[in-house]
Write a protein that holds these residues in place. Structure first.
Motif, PDB file in Angstrom:
ATOM      1  N   GLU A  23      70.203  21.986 -19.379  1.00  0.00           N
ATOM      2  CA  GLU A  23      70.868  20.747 -18.997  1.00  0.00           C
ATOM      3  C   GLU A  23      72.299  21.040 -18.571  1.00  0.00           C
ATOM      4  O   GLU A  23      72.806  20.477 -17.586  1.00  0.00           O
ATOM      5  CB  GLU A  23      70.836  19.799 -20.188  1.00  0.00           C
ATOM      6  CG  GLU A  23      71.286  18.406 -19.867  1.00  0.00           C
ATOM      7  CD  GLU A  23      71.695  17.677 -21.123  1.00  0.00           C
ATOM      8  OE1 GLU A  23      71.126  17.982 -22.189  1.00  0.00           O
ATOM      9  OE2 GLU A  23      72.604  16.856 -21.038  1.00  0.00           O
ATOM     10  N   VAL A  68      72.178  22.595 -15.030  1.00  0.00           N
ATOM     11  CA  VAL A  68      71.892  21.626 -13.977  1.00  0.00           C
ATOM     12  C   VAL A  68      72.997  20.588 -13.904  1.00  0.00           C
ATOM     13  O   VAL A  68      73.491  20.222 -12.825  1.00  0.00           O
ATOM     14  CB  VAL A  68      70.518  20.966 -14.222  1.00  0.00           C
ATOM     15  CG1 VAL A  68      70.256  19.898 -13.181  1.00  0.00           C
ATOM     16  CG2 VAL A  68      69.443  22.014 -14.215  1.00  0.00           C
ATOM     17  N   GLY A  69      73.398  20.096 -15.086  1.00  0.00           N
ATOM     18  CA  GLY A  69      74.382  19.017 -15.137  1.00  0.00           C
ATOM     19  C   GLY A  69      75.688  19.427 -14.523  1.00  0.00           C
ATOM     20  O   GLY A  69      76.282  18.681 -13.730  1.00  0.00           O
ATOM     21  N   ALA A  75      76.199  21.721 -12.380  1.00  0.00           N
ATOM     22  CA  ALA A  75      76.021  21.853 -10.926  1.00  0.00           C
ATOM     23  C   ALA A  75      76.107  20.496 -10.255  1.00  0.00           C
ATOM     24  O   ALA A  75      76.762  20.321  -9.217  1.00  0.00           O
ATOM     25  CB  ALA A  75      74.677  22.513 -10.642  1.00  0.00           C
ATOM     26  N   ILE A  76      75.436  19.513 -10.887  1.00  0.00           N
ATOM     27  CA  ILE A  76      75.466  18.165 -10.300  1.00  0.00           C
ATOM     28  C   ILE A  76      76.895  17.637 -10.291  1.00  0.00           C
ATOM     29  O   ILE A  76      77.358  17.039  -9.308  1.00  0.00           O
ATOM     30  CB  ILE A  76      74.529  17.220 -11.083  1.00  0.00           C
ATOM     31  CG1 ILE A  76      73.076  17.625 -10.844  1.00  0.00           C
ATOM     32  CG2 ILE A  76      74.755  15.779 -10.673  1.00  0.00           C
ATOM     33  CD1 ILE A  76      72.100  16.844 -11.679  1.00  0.00           C
ATOM     34  N   ILE A  77      77.594  17.884 -11.404  1.00  0.00           N
ATOM     35  CA  ILE A  77      78.968  17.364 -11.493  1.00  0.00           C
ATOM     36  C   ILE A  77      79.831  17.949 -10.387  1.00  0.00           C
ATOM     37  O   ILE A  77      80.603  17.240  -9.717  1.00  0.00           O
ATOM     38  CB  ILE A  77      79.555  17.680 -12.884  1.00  0.00           C
ATOM     39  CG1 ILE A  77      78.889  16.757 -13.909  1.00  0.00           C
ATOM     40  CG2 ILE A  77      81.058  17.495 -12.891  1.00  0.00           C
ATOM     41  CD1 ILE A  77      79.223  17.114 -15.328  1.00  0.00           C
ATOM     42  N   ALA A 130      78.774  19.074  -7.517  1.00  0.00           N
ATOM     43  CA  ALA A 130      78.352  18.485  -6.241  1.00  0.00           C
ATOM     44  C   ALA A 130      78.938  17.097  -6.084  1.00  0.00           C
ATOM     45  O   ALA A 130      79.412  16.719  -4.997  1.00  0.00           O
ATOM     46  CB  ALA A 130      76.823  18.435  -6.187  1.00  0.00           C
ATOM     47  N   VAL A 131      78.887  16.312  -7.168  1.00  0.00           N
ATOM     48  CA  VAL A 131      79.434  14.956  -7.112  1.00  0.00           C
ATOM     49  C   VAL A 131      80.927  15.002  -6.805  1.00  0.00           C
ATOM     50  O   VAL A 131      81.437  14.244  -5.964  1.00  0.00           O
ATOM     51  CB  VAL A 131      79.175  14.221  -8.448  1.00  0.00           C
ATOM     52  CG1 VAL A 131      80.004  12.956  -8.531  1.00  0.00           C
ATOM     53  CG2 VAL A 131      77.699  13.896  -8.583  1.00  0.00           C
TER      54      VAL A 131
END
Lengths: 106, 674
Positions: free
Chosen positions: A78, A81-82, A84-86, A88-89
């Motif tokens: 998590e 992935v998390g 990475a998402i942060i 990207a955001v």
């Protein structure tokens, strides 16, 4: 036998776990920064881990400890992935304020 | 079963042809399509011939000298059956029966069918839908052979519906033309009305007899020789509705003239020689029922006589060559019904066979004319074709003489047999005979009218391209012409003796009075001659007379040329009210108001629920989290209020055995530790 069982009562561990969990919940609800929110989730997971370990030790049950391993594994995934998402955001929106990331709003 | 397994082959070959040409046809070379399409009926014909032809020929030759026909050494029936449906008390076998009646029909279907397939090779040569045409034609042969071979009502109904389908597909073959598409629909819908009656009849048979097989019905009828019931009458009237639909009798004949929109070989095969005779075949097949229902039989005779006369009068003034032939077909089918109605089934089948020869020939010759005229069908624009199309002219001449009933052509014998049987039929028989005689006169007149207008006189239009008749079209014409001459020489007595095991009337074909028979023949021939003379006078010697007559009797002429306004009447009585009902009741009230309203209501409920529920989906992460936390808190609160976790059946935590086992391990490990 370990000193823990005699020196520190079971309820203290559970209390600590509950406090940590509540801190996590409050942080999750209150903080605006996405990374802090993320850390709050980790805090909650670890609070649960603590109570798992405690019970496992109390009842000499290996299953609780296995659960902990699973939780840690999921938490690691998590985190990967998390974060990475942060990133990207942040690149896309230049902000990490939770209130302003509401693209899915109707 | 084993020695009749070949019965399967008869429908199988056309079906294979249908599959091959239907699936692969557009990709196969045209030559291969032709081979497949033509070989299929030929193979079936060979099977039929090898199965039955030999015995037919031997029977015919053996009695040439003996004068009187006695029992033939044929099996009554060959059967082939498999269980098909077993539903409760209903047992229906998949049964094919070959007896004398179906053998005669099969010979016509595969024989004439083969000739028409050959003819189609030339006629349809330049059509882009060549493969589709042959696959449909083979499909028709498949269903027609199933219909004829069927040993029970249900299988017969399968074939019955199937030929209706094939007919629909082929009438609307040139579906780009609006008139062809709507003619196909008209044929299909009118046939539905007839099929409805047929189906009701089948249901009544099932409830009355408990079986659908022809053999079973015959058995239970023969066990009750005194059974002449109203039930049987009702059954027969229902079957008559079905037969009238398929065989284009009053009042359901309206589809057949429009069916001429299809290619001409189709008109020859389906709408003249075979499919439209299915009604006659069905009545002959179920004649045991009709024999016990005199009222129904009488109705059949009346319907037949009325149709014969009615259609013949319409044919007098039609100017489209195919329409003349179509009304002529309806009229001749009326003859066959008339024969069935006076219980002369063998005469009806005899006329069916002869009619198949000469009417197929007439249509094919007409097709040859149309082909040569480059698609022109109007008789008024033809004329003088006898020099340009000699083969067509001579074969057409043979067919005209045959249908008009001149000896020694085929039509003379069969028409004669029907008129004789009608004359001898008890009450009202003389009237039926008289109607038949008038019809014979009219038939002769309109056929010679067609003959004069198309072939004799001077050409009435300058058609630039007169195609010659290709060989593939000429050969079937010649063969059919030979059959139209010689077919009748079998003679009705030999023919009815041959059919006797399958279609013997309870009143045998009367043979007693040769003087009367000869007299009636002479009268019939004189009537035909009179028709010819009138046609000769009007259309050769005084060609201005028809127009004068039409001008003198405008009402009568208009009535006839508009076909008694039957289409208009049906349109006003049935079609228009049906449209209005569909529009106002079904579309506006049922569809728009009720069904549409319900749909709107459901959509509205979903919409409002969605509007309420979408507030949850705020897109705000923290509100989701708050709901999650609140939910978790609620669960915890619930657990607290309902007491211990033991009240919950969570398998992992609750099981007491685990609890105890854990205790033991605790104790044991505690001891081990010390």
């Amino acid at each position: 036998m370990s000193f823990l069982q005699h020196d520190v009562p079971l309820s203290w561990y559970l209390l600590l776990s509950a406090i940590l969990f509540s801190l996590g919940v409050v942080g999750f609800l209150v903080k605006r920064n996405l990374i802090t929110v993320f850390m709050s989730i980790e805090l909650m997971l670890n609070a649960v881990n603590l109570s798992f370990v405690t019970f496992a030790y109390q009842w000499h049950e290996v299953r609780g400890q296995i659960f902990v391993f699973f939780v840690m594994m999921v938490a690691a995934a998590e985190a990967a992935v998390g974060l990475a998402i942060i990133i990207a955001v942040f690149r896309a929106r230049s902000t990490l304020a939770v209130d302003r990331i509401d693209l899915m709003k109707l | 079963m084993t020695d009749s397994a070949h019965l399967w082959l008869i429908p199988l070959f056309p079906f294979l042809g249908f599959l091959l040409n239907g699936i692969l046809g557009s990709r196969l070379p045209r030559r291969l399509t032709t081979i497949v399409g033509v070989l299929a009926p030929l193979a079936s014909l060979v099977v039929v011939l090898s199965d039955f032809g030999a015995t037919v020929i031997s029977a015919a030759s053996s009695c040439r000298g003996c004068g009187q026909v006695t029992a033939l050494t044929l099996p009554d029936a060959e059967a082939l059956s498999y269980h098909w449906l077993n539903i409760g008390a209903l047992h229906v076998d998949f049964i094919f029966v070959l007896d004398q009646l179906s053998a005669v029909m099969l010979l016509i279907i595969t024989g004439v069918g083969f000739l028409i397939h050959v003819y189609s090779v030339g006629y349809m040569r330049d059509d882009p839908g060549y493969a589709r045409y042959f696959s449909f034609l083979n499909l028709f042969l498949f269903f027609m052979t199933v219909l004829v071979l069927a040993g029970n009502f249900l299988l017969m109904f399968v074939g019955w519906e199937g030929v209706g389908l094939a007919s629909y597909l082929l009438i609307g073959f040139w579906f780009q033309r609006d008139s062809a598409a709507s003619a196909g629909k008209k044929a299909f819908i009118v046939n539905r009305i007839g099929d409805f009656g047929f189906l009701i009849g089948i249901f009544l048979v099932l409830t009355t007899f408990g079986t659908l097989s022809f053999g079973g019905i015959a058995a239970s009828l023969s066990m009750n020789p005194a059974w002449h019931g109203t039930v049987l009458t009702v059954i027969c009237l229902c079957l008559l509705v079905g037969a009238a639909g398929k065989s284009a009798q009053l009042p359901l004949y309206v589809w057949l003239p429009d069916a001429m929109e299809g290619p001409t070989p189709v008109s020859a095969l389906i709408h003249a020689a075979t499919m439209v005779t299915a009604g006659v075949y069905m009545i002959a097949r179920t004649h045991l029922l009709f024999d016990r229902a005199p009222i129904a039989l009488w109705t059949v005779a009346i319907v037949g006589a009325a149709t014969a006369l009615f259609a013949a009068t319409i044919a007098l003034v039609q100017n489209d060559i195919k329409r003349v032939l179509a009304y002529s077909t309806i009229s001749q089918l009326g003859y066959m019904f008339l024969a069935c109605g006076v219980a002369a089934y063998s005469a009806a089948i005899f006329h069916l066979v002869m009619h198949a020869f000469f009417k197929a020939l007439l249509f094919l010759a007409a097709g040859s004319v149309i082909h040569a005229m480059g698609g022109e069908q109007d008789l008024r624009k033809m004329g003088g074709l006898h020099k340009k199309l000699p083969v067509t002219f001579w074969t057409m001449t043979v067919a005209v003489f045959a249908i008009a009933g001149f000896p020694p052509f085929a039509g003379f014998f069969s028409k004669d047999a029907i008129l004789y049987a009608a004359f001898l039929d008890g009450t009202g028989g003389k009237l039926l005979w008289f109607i038949g005689l008038i019809t014979a006169l009219l038939t002769s007149f309109y056929m010679f009218r067609l003959w004069y207008m198309a072939f004799l006189g001077e050409p009435r239009s300058e058609s630039s391209h007169h195609h010659a008749t290709p060989k593939s079209m000429a050969v079937p014409l010649v063969i059919l012409a030979v059959l139209s001459v010689c077919g009748g020489w079998i003679g009705i007595h030999r023919f009815s003796a041959y059919l006797a095991p399958a279609a013997a009337a309870h009143r045998p074909m009367p043979t007693g009075n040769p003087a009367l028979e000869a007299l009636l023949s002479i009268v019939a021939v004189l009537a035909a001659l009179e028709g010819w003379l009138i046609a000769d006078k009007y259309y050769r010697r005084k060609t201005e007379r028809p127009a004068q007559l039409a001008a003198a009797l405008p009402f009568g002429y208009k009535l006839l040329s508009n076909k008694y306004y039957v289409d208009e009447i049906y349109s006003a009585i049935i079609v228009k009210p049906l449209f209005a009902f569909s529009k106002f009741v079904l579309e506006w009230i049922v569809d728009t108001a009720i069904l549409g309203g319900l749909a709107w209501l459901l959509a509205g409920i979903a919409n409002i629920t969605g509007m309420i529920l979408q507030r949850w989906q705020s897109g705000n992460l923290r509100s989701y989290a708050a709901w999650l936390a609140a939910g978790a808190a609620a669960v915890l609160l619930f657990l607290l209020l309902t007491g211990s976790p033991h009240a919950w059946s969570l398998p992992f935590f609750h099981s007491e055995t685990i609890y105890k086992v854990s205790h033991i391990t605790v104790i044991q490990s505690g001891q081990a530790g010390h």
